[in-house]
Design an enzyme around this catalytic site. Sequence first.
Site: not given
Ligand code: NAD
Length: 332
Positions: A198, A267
């Site tokens: 990834k 990140k």
């Molecule tokens: P985001 O920041 O929108 O969502 C993360 C969620 O996790 C938030 O709702 C936050 O409140 C929650 N959270 C944080 N710490 C927590 C804890 N200790 N306990 C419970 N909940 C907690 O991020 P995202 O864009 O949804 O991405 C999530 C993951 O997927 C990341 O690692 C990102 O790199 C990966 N990702 C994102 C995308 C994208 O297009 N957004 C695509 C592929 C992968």
Amino acid sequence: MLSSAEMDTDRRATKPPNTCNTRRISVTSRSYGFVGLGNMGLPMARRLLEAGYSLSVFDTRRDVAETLVADGATVAESLSDLGRNADVVFMSLPTPDAVKAVCLSPGGLREAERAEVIVDLSTTGPRVATEVAQVLSDAGKTWIDCPVSGGVAGARKGTLTLMVSGDAGWIETLAPVIACFGKQFVVGTEAGSGHSMKIINNLMSSAALAVTSECLVLGRKLGLEPETMLEVLNSGSGRNSATTDKIPNFVLPGSFDFGFAIALSSKDARLCLEEGDRMGVPMIVGNAVRQLMNIARDSLGPDADMTEVIRVVEGWAGAEVRGKDVAQKAAE
Ligand code: NAD
């Protein structure tokens, strides 16, 4: 907790279908949990609910978790509560520290009474996966890498690319459930392999966006139209995920709502370059991409969309890459 006999029966009984059945006919007796309901987690959790799976959800932002109640989710009061109600827990968390907190902190998934499998959909790199998987294994639990690619649109439509690694039996058992999210590629049997795949994917995707941004801004200054450049690039050898998707859908309209925060993109670059350092692989281009992402994060703010990286280049160059309609409206 399922006995190994039940598990074996279940594994034989669940031959993975190719796609997620979004009707309520594939529901098993197993209960699921979902932690982290952000841009990606929320639509992915919703797809599990639409497919009829029983789901407890938890996010530190309780109001977001509650939006899933109408879809049939139960909002867990805490991680312990979720770990008492779910056999399999999916996580979609922003950072390695968040994954550690959810799994290893007091009351975290390591101590879960019932949950026995943790499926990590986050992008947090191979090192935290290896470390947390070992601790969970010592506690009698199984860790599966399952990071995803394909953005928020893919999460909504169930067309993500999933990079899966870990215990082969559990991967086969969970295949019909994971199919709700998209297409699975089993890349190995070890914790960390899916995450390695990834971070490589993401650095390449960011590199494509960074260089495409620079080149399109240059093209504008040389008098070329954005639409014309994209048409040519997408028919030629410059085609990439920025020219086919991010630029036409999120930059030309000026919406910048691809749904991936620039801080997460920085990140991901850091995670990949750290592995490059660790493995002794020089990554000169990758480091330049990371610097540009960091500058964008620091000047536009961590929550800016990753597609806004082009705005930094535009600011330096004094030229904008927008669609004809948007440029015309701005000129009026
Ligand atoms: P985001 O920041 O929108 O969502 C993360 C969620 O996790 C938030 O709702 C936050 O409140 C929650 N959270 C944080 N710490 C927590 C804890 N200790 N306990 C419970 N909940 C907690 O991020 P995202 O864009 O949804 O991405 C999530 C993951 O997927 C990341 O690692 C990102 O790199 C990966 N990702 C994102 C995308 C994208 O297009 N957004 C695509 C592929 C992968």
